[in-house]
Scaffold this motif. Structure first.
Motif, mmCIF file in Angstrom:
data_model
loop_
_atom_site.group_PDB
_atom_site.id
_atom_site.type_symbol
_atom_site.label_atom_id
_atom_site.label_comp_id
_atom_site.label_asym_id
_atom_site.label_seq_id
_atom_site.Cartn_x
_atom_site.Cartn_y
_atom_site.Cartn_z
ATOM 1 N N SER A 60 12.844 38.363 45.346
ATOM 2 C CA SER A 60 12.720 39.007 46.655
ATOM 3 C C SER A 60 13.443 40.346 46.634
ATOM 4 O O SER A 60 14.504 40.484 46.016
ATOM 5 C CB SER A 60 13.316 38.113 47.746
ATOM 6 O OG SER A 60 13.380 38.800 48.975
ATOM 7 N N GLU A 61 12.860 41.332 47.310
ATOM 8 C CA GLU A 61 13.506 42.636 47.437
ATOM 9 C C GLU A 61 14.616 42.616 48.478
ATOM 10 O O GLU A 61 15.377 43.570 48.607
ATOM 11 C CB GLU A 61 12.468 43.711 47.794
ATOM 12 C CG GLU A 61 11.511 44.040 46.661
ATOM 13 C CD GLU A 61 12.239 44.467 45.393
ATOM 14 O OE1 GLU A 61 13.145 45.328 45.488
ATOM 15 O OE2 GLU A 61 11.924 43.918 44.319
ATOM 16 N N ALA A 62 14.700 41.546 49.265
ATOM 17 C CA ALA A 62 15.799 41.400 50.213
ATOM 18 C C ALA A 62 17.113 41.338 49.446
ATOM 19 O O ALA A 62 17.181 40.776 48.353
ATOM 20 C CB ALA A 62 15.613 40.141 51.052
ATOM 21 N N ALA A 63 18.151 41.926 50.010
ATOM 22 C CA ALA A 63 19.459 41.934 49.357
ATOM 23 C C ALA A 63 20.299 40.802 49.927
ATOM 24 O O ALA A 63 20.818 40.903 51.041
ATOM 25 C CB ALA A 63 20.149 43.281 49.569
ATOM 26 N N ASN A 64 20.433 39.708 49.162
ATOM 27 C CA ASN A 64 21.201 38.568 49.632
ATOM 28 C C ASN A 64 21.569 37.683 48.452
ATOM 29 O O ASN A 64 21.114 37.907 47.315
ATOM 30 C CB ASN A 64 20.418 37.771 50.682
ATOM 31 C CG ASN A 64 21.261 37.428 51.888
ATOM 32 O OD1 ASN A 64 22.357 36.908 51.752
ATOM 33 N ND2 ASN A 64 20.750 37.727 53.071
ATOM 34 N N ALA A 98 22.781 31.928 43.273
ATOM 35 C CA ALA A 98 21.471 32.590 43.260
ATOM 36 C C ALA A 98 21.603 33.973 43.880
ATOM 37 O O ALA A 98 22.224 34.133 44.939
ATOM 38 C CB ALA A 98 20.450 31.758 44.028
ATOM 39 N N LEU A 99 21.019 34.946 43.220
ATOM 40 C CA LEU A 99 21.031 36.322 43.716
ATOM 41 C C LEU A 99 19.609 36.852 43.759
ATOM 42 O O LEU A 99 18.801 36.551 42.878
ATOM 43 C CB LEU A 99 21.896 37.216 42.824
ATOM 44 C CG LEU A 99 23.348 36.795 42.693
ATOM 45 C CD1 LEU A 99 23.598 36.187 41.318
ATOM 46 C CD2 LEU A 99 24.287 37.966 42.914
ATOM 47 N N THR A 100 19.313 37.625 44.769
ATOM 48 C CA THR A 100 17.975 38.211 44.857
ATOM 49 C C THR A 100 17.869 39.436 43.958
ATOM 50 O O THR A 100 18.885 40.052 43.585
ATOM 51 C CB THR A 100 17.656 38.628 46.300
ATOM 52 O OG1 THR A 100 18.550 39.693 46.687
ATOM 53 C CG2 THR A 100 17.795 37.464 47.270
ATOM 54 N N GLU A 101 16.642 39.789 43.636
ATOM 55 C CA GLU A 101 16.420 41.029 42.892
ATOM 56 C C GLU A 101 16.958 42.221 43.671
ATOM 57 O O GLU A 101 17.525 43.157 43.100
ATOM 58 C CB GLU A 101 14.923 41.207 42.634
ATOM 59 C CG GLU A 101 14.328 40.151 41.716
ATOM 60 C CD GLU A 101 12.818 40.261 41.611
ATOM 61 O OE1 GLU A 101 12.201 40.852 42.535
ATOM 62 O OE2 GLU A 101 12.249 39.768 40.620
#
Length: 290
Positions: free
Chosen positions: A93-97, A111-114
């Motif tokens: 996901s391009e979301a930052a979270n 877990a880290l988003t892209e």
């Protein structure tokens, strides 16, 4: 005090699940089913909380060969936090979270988003990872996953109950017996609302502690403060998907909280968290010695 408050809120959430089951089925059978459902839900969350949360955001496992720099960074933070190396996952996901999950430090995942990997600098990303591993060290990940699962079960039962109200109403009109329609209506409306409020209260009790834990691990609270500010600004641009029930697991609420009251906030305000982190800078010698 926070641990006691969290346990009390979880107990209240389980009691709410038992109550709605009692209204749905009725009598002793409903009470027994509610207790069993609460027990099974808690036990299931205990063993499968990591898979549930990771599946909700379609997270994919990462190996050291696939992302050597990220893997090394997580490994370094885990060593300083004195916990085992967690599994590392990437959320497409391009979301930052970011979030962590797992029933204990021996069965944890981060877990880290892209989007967050591309957005943050190395020291900011280190602060985020330290925050998540603080949740793991404190076993907040299990607590939040259990709360989310119970709240989801309550919402499902309330929705099922609302579908059955019409038939219950017709049956009651025929023999003038059965559950009170007004009581059922209140339960359908209020039970999910109460479950949400309790779940979010549990989440808010853990965030400041995880921020402080990250400051202790990295000795750089300002980096996490910068990360939170950037994540807050980015959250409304590219919100993350997934099941809303697991929003409390995320490092920051993906929806702008300006229009939400503190009662319905999944996290303390970002401004309050940033101010608290900056205040911790003056306490770094004390944090280091603890």
């Amino acid at each position: 005090m926070n641990q006691f408050k969290t346990l009390a809120l979880l107990a209240l959430l389980s009691a709410l699940l038992i109550s709605i089951s009692y209204f749905f089925i009725g009598g002793v059978a409903g009470l027994v089913v509610g207790i069993l459902l609460a027990a099974v839900t808690n036990l299931g969350s205990w063993f499968y909380s990591d898979q549930i949360a990771l599946a909700a955001y379609k997270a994919q496992p990462l190996t050291r060969e696939q992302a050597p720099q990220l893997y090394t960074l997580v490994e370094s933070v885990a060593q300083r936090a004195q916990i085992p190396m967690p599994a590392v996952y990437l959320v497409p996901s391009e979301a930052a979270n970011a979030f962590a999950t797992g029933r204990d430090p021996q069965h944890a995942a981060v877990a880290l988003t892209e989007g967050i990997i591309n957005l943050l600098s190395t020291d900011e990303l280190e602060g985020v990872i330290a925050h998540e591993l603080s949740h793991v060290r404190n076993r907040d990940t299990l607590t939040q996953a259990v709360a989310a699962t119970i709240a989801g079960a309550i919402s499902f039962l309330a929705q099922t109950l609302s579908y059955g109200m019409w038939s219950m109403g017709s049956s009651r009109s025929e023999n003038n017996r059965g559950p009170n329609p007004l009581g059922l209506l209140l339960m359908v409306i209020l039970a999910p609302l109460a479950a949400t409020v309790i779940q979010l209260a549990i989440s808010r009790t853990r965030e400041f502690a995880a921020d402080a834990g990250a400051a202790q691990i990295t000795k750089n609270p300002r980096a996490l403060a910068r990360a939170l500010e950037r994540l807050e600004n980015q959250g409304t641009v590219a919100p993350i998907g997934g099941n809303p029930a697991f929003t409390p697991l995320l490092i920051i609420n993906p929806i702008s909280g300006e229009f939400l009251s503190s009662l319905f906030a999944t996290h303390p305000s970002t401004e309050a968290r940033i101010n608290n982190l900056l205040a911790l800078e003056s306490q770094l010698p004390k944090l280091t010695s603890n």
